[in-house]
Design an enzyme around this catalytic site. Sequence first.
Site, PDB file in Angstrom:
ATOM      1  N   GLY A   1      -4.739   3.235  -1.519  1.00 48.57           N
ATOM      2  CA  GLY A   1      -5.864   3.686  -0.698  1.00 48.57           C
ATOM      3  C   GLY A   1      -5.375   4.447   0.506  1.00 48.57           C
TER       4      GLY A   1
ATOM      5  N   GLU B   1       9.535  16.700  14.425  1.00 46.69           N
ATOM      6  CA  GLU B   1       9.977  16.545  13.044  1.00 46.69           C
ATOM      7  C   GLU B   1       9.191  17.517  12.159  1.00 46.69           C
ATOM      8  OE1 GLU B   1       8.859  12.867  11.082  1.00 46.69           O
ATOM      9  OE2 GLU B   1      10.858  12.727  10.216  1.00 46.69           O
TER      10      GLU B   1
ATOM     11  N   LYS C   1       0.866  -1.179   0.000  1.00 47.28           N
ATOM     12  CA  LYS C   1       0.000   0.000   0.000  1.00 47.28           C
ATOM     13  C   LYS C   1       0.901   1.227   0.000  1.00 47.28           C
ATOM     14  CE  LYS C   1      -1.713   2.880   2.840  1.00 47.28           C
ATOM     15  NZ  LYS C   1      -1.710   4.082   1.980  1.00 47.28           N
TER      16      LYS C   1
ATOM     17  N   GLU D   1       9.881   1.779  10.234  1.00 46.64           N
ATOM     18  CA  GLU D   1      10.846   2.850   9.917  1.00 46.64           C
ATOM     19  C   GLU D   1      10.102   4.160  10.132  1.00 46.64           C
ATOM     20  OE1 GLU D   1      14.051   2.616   8.799  1.00 46.64           O
ATOM     21  OE2 GLU D   1      13.988   0.450   9.032  1.00 46.64           O
TER      22      GLU D   1
ATOM     23  N   GLY E   1      -4.741   5.341   4.558  1.00 49.30           N
ATOM     24  CA  GLY E   1      -4.248   4.581   5.703  1.00 49.30           C
ATOM     25  C   GLY E   1      -5.390   4.015   6.523  1.00 49.30           C
TER      26      GLY E   1
ATOM     27  N   VAL F   1      -7.423   1.212   3.792  1.00 48.18           N
ATOM     28  CA  VAL F   1      -6.629   0.079   3.282  1.00 48.18           C
ATOM     29  C   VAL F   1      -5.528  -0.307   4.281  1.00 48.18           C
ATOM     30  CG1 VAL F   1      -5.073  -0.646   1.427  1.00 48.18           C
ATOM     31  CG2 VAL F   1      -7.174   0.583   0.895  1.00 48.18           C
ATOM     32  N   GLY F   2      -4.824   0.712   4.816  1.00 55.57           N
ATOM     33  CA  GLY F   2      -3.727   0.433   5.760  1.00 55.57           C
ATOM     34  C   GLY F   2      -4.235  -0.351   6.964  1.00 55.57           C
TER      35      GLY F   2
ATOM     36  N   CYS G   1      13.502  11.351   5.986  1.00 51.49           N
ATOM     37  CA  CYS G   1      13.463  10.875   7.380  1.00 51.49           C
ATOM     38  C   CYS G   1      14.792  11.109   8.075  1.00 51.49           C
ATOM     39  CB  CYS G   1      13.100   9.399   7.407  1.00 51.49           C
ATOM     40  SG  CYS G   1      14.174   8.382   6.399  1.00 51.49           S
TER      41      CYS G   1
HETATM   42  P1  NAD Z   1       2.082   8.840   7.461  1.00 49.23           P
HETATM   43  O1  NAD Z   1       2.244   8.236   8.801  1.00 49.23           O
HETATM   44  O2  NAD Z   1       1.043   9.873   7.291  1.00 49.23           O
HETATM   45  O3  NAD Z   1       1.714   7.718   6.371  1.00 49.23           O
HETATM   46  C1  NAD Z   1       2.600   6.691   6.003  1.00 49.23           C
HETATM   47  C2  NAD Z   1       1.803   5.565   5.378  1.00 49.23           C
HETATM   48  O4  NAD Z   1       0.964   4.991   6.374  1.00 49.23           O
HETATM   49  C3  NAD Z   1       0.872   6.000   4.252  1.00 49.23           C
HETATM   50  O5  NAD Z   1       0.823   4.999   3.260  1.00 49.23           O
HETATM   51  C4  NAD Z   1      -0.475   6.102   4.965  1.00 49.23           C
HETATM   52  O6  NAD Z   1      -1.586   5.963   4.105  1.00 49.23           O
HETATM   53  C5  NAD Z   1      -0.376   4.938   5.926  1.00 49.23           C
HETATM   54  N1  NAD Z   1      -1.243   5.032   7.097  1.00 49.23           N
HETATM   55  C6  NAD Z   1      -1.746   6.136   7.687  1.00 49.23           C
HETATM   56  N2  NAD Z   1      -2.500   5.802   8.747  1.00 49.23           N
HETATM   57  C7  NAD Z   1      -2.478   4.442   8.821  1.00 49.23           C
HETATM   58  C8  NAD Z   1      -3.063   3.499   9.706  1.00 49.23           C
HETATM   59  N3  NAD Z   1      -3.816   3.891  10.729  1.00 49.23           N
HETATM   60  N4  NAD Z   1      -2.826   2.187   9.505  1.00 49.23           N
HETATM   61  C9  NAD Z   1      -2.037   1.783   8.484  1.00 49.23           C
HETATM   62  N5  NAD Z   1      -1.463   2.641   7.609  1.00 49.23           N
HETATM   63  C10 NAD Z   1      -1.671   3.950   7.776  1.00 49.23           C
HETATM   64  O7  NAD Z   1       3.508   9.357   7.050  1.00 49.23           O
HETATM   65  P2  NAD Z   1       3.862  10.270   5.797  1.00 49.23           P
HETATM   66  O8  NAD Z   1       3.440  11.669   6.091  1.00 49.23           O
HETATM   67  O9  NAD Z   1       3.405   9.604   4.556  1.00 49.23           O
HETATM   68  O10 NAD Z   1       5.455  10.206   5.792  1.00 49.23           O
HETATM   69  C11 NAD Z   1       6.278  11.058   6.495  1.00 49.23           C
HETATM   70  C12 NAD Z   1       6.863  10.344   7.684  1.00 49.23           C
HETATM   71  O11 NAD Z   1       7.534   9.161   7.264  1.00 49.23           O
HETATM   72  C13 NAD Z   1       7.905  11.165   8.413  1.00 49.23           C
HETATM   73  O12 NAD Z   1       7.687  11.048   9.798  1.00 49.23           O
HETATM   74  C14 NAD Z   1       9.210  10.495   8.030  1.00 49.23           C
HETATM   75  O13 NAD Z   1      10.258  10.658   8.952  1.00 49.23           O
HETATM   76  C15 NAD Z   1       8.788   9.070   7.920  1.00 49.23           C
HETATM   77  N6  NAD Z   1       9.746   8.334   7.090  1.00 49.23           N
HETATM   78  C16 NAD Z   1      10.605   7.469   7.714  1.00 49.23           C
HETATM   79  C17 NAD Z   1      11.575   6.790   6.977  1.00 49.23           C
HETATM   80  C18 NAD Z   1      12.544   5.842   7.638  1.00 49.23           C
HETATM   81  O14 NAD Z   1      13.216   5.107   6.927  1.00 49.23           O
HETATM   82  N7  NAD Z   1      12.636   5.824   8.959  1.00 49.23           N
HETATM   83  C19 NAD Z   1      11.654   7.005   5.590  1.00 49.23           C
HETATM   84  C20 NAD Z   1      10.762   7.906   4.994  1.00 49.23           C
HETATM   85  C21 NAD Z   1       9.807   8.555   5.759  1.00 49.23           C
END
Ligand code: NAD
Length: 482
Positions: free
Chosen positions: A201, A379, A170, A245, A203, A206-207, A279
């Site tokens: 989809g 962050e 996803k 991550e 989070g 679908v998540g 990140c």
């Molecule tokens: P986010 O948490 O909003 O979403 C990440 C993913 O999770 C998306 O696909 C989203 O649809 C899904 N999601 C959201 N709610 C969910 C739920 N309740 N259950 C399952 N899935 C769900 O994050 P973002 O804004 O897309 O990304 C930015 C963040 O990602 C920053 O905090 C960044 O540091 C982190 N990041 C970490 C790494 C790493 O390697 N540590 C790499 C890249 C980004």
Amino acid sequence: MLQRPHQFINGQWVASANASRHAIINPYTEAPLGWAALGDATDVDAAVAAARAAWPAWASMPRLQRAQWLGKLAGALKARIDTIGALESAEMGSPISFSLLAQAQLPVMVMGSYAEMVAGPEEVERIGNSRVVREPVGVVAAITAWNYPLLLLFGKVAPAMAAGCTVVAKPSEIAPLTSYLLADAMAEIGFPAGVFNLVNGTGIEVGEALVRHPDVDMVSYTGSTVTGRRIMANAAPTVKKLALELGGKSASVLLADAPLEQAVRGAVQGAFINGGQTCIALSRLIVPQELHGKALDIAADEAARFKLGDPMDKATTMGPMAFAGHRDRVRKFIREALTGDSQLVCGGAEQPKDLPQGYFVSPTIFGNVDPQSTLAQQEVFGPVLAVIPSRDENHAVEIANGTIYGLNGAVWSADLAHAVAIGRRLRCGKVDINGGGFNMNAPAGGFKQSGIGRERGRYGLEEYLEVKALQFNNEELATRAA
Ligand code: NAD
């Protein structure tokens, strides 16, 4: 207009059970680039069933054969590198020169690296009268963020498939378009059906359906720490294996004997990579208080060298923020910091004057930042650097370790052994010593609330393997039974 009305399930493009769509807006032109169908729990059920059905044959396939499939896939993706790079620039605003490298070539190299890794023989260990073998975890849900769409996705899908797992991916609904190119490549080469499935989809729909699904064995997630916590809670009833991550608030620690100019310039580059939407962005710079003023001058000069503009222009070094809501969030952090005691060195919360269009945030630096302030603790995920003065190096280490995160770090010193010693004291998964470069086979991951597990290289593969002990009646039998 790019239109992606389907999900990729069991090797086929299928109409989503749900009729809703998500419009994808080009963050530079602010005009629609395309749309993608948003799936729901019914699509998840179909995709998980396909992954479950494909698992026995894929898991028991000889490693070399799996390696050949991954190699073939890497080849089909290689032919799409220019398309991937350009699409990512249009979809989330990464400057094209950076995008071709980090958003296109690098993920394809990751795919190829796992093909090579599993081409060799299986690693078997003997401990006394036991043989220790490794077996694929099963069905993996791969959930990823929008900032490096394919790098994050391939960092999960490649080792999972190499290990013998099947996958339901996803991508982030914010930037899903390049993930469809992976499915296109699979369809083109006739990749075994059901091994990889894609359900785009939200989070919440679908998540969450994936995380709670009883037939998913493992969730491999990249995204914010807030969502990571929720995933842990939702995965608890079925006790799923997790690889997380998460976010970061990483620090460059500049020691008193560091080459000041080089270190500060390196720290600014490390903070603003991909517009700070990274990140591992080094979003804090900790400097000895006596060097603080000079460091701010050099940092402002380095920030002024960034060329903001059209991501498709090869000369651009910083694109817009990926979407309007994110730009607003970054600006909110800046506005809040402006009400505190820290000193604005450059940038700010306004639209850059020469760029009336696009979700831009100017490279912004604050000096004299309180290590406990919101700017130093949370962050921001944009081009905002917090420079923090330190009394001595123990204080610097205390500040560096003084957040909930532990993803990345950097140390600068003229004395290599000293830099390493300080690097060992930083509570994070990676430390760049004097600007040490990226290594795609080195483990990446977080201490503390930056995550659980590691990605990339052999550490990344191990996440998708369960360890099994085969017990024999004596050591000789354990050695003999191949
Ligand atoms: P986010 O948490 O909003 O979403 C990440 C993913 O999770 C998306 O696909 C989203 O649809 C899904 N999601 C959201 N709610 C969910 C739920 N309740 N259950 C399952 N899935 C769900 O994050 P973002 O804004 O897309 O990304 C930015 C963040 O990602 C920053 O905090 C960044 O540091 C982190 N990041 C970490 C790494 C790493 O390697 N540590 C790499 C890249 C980004």
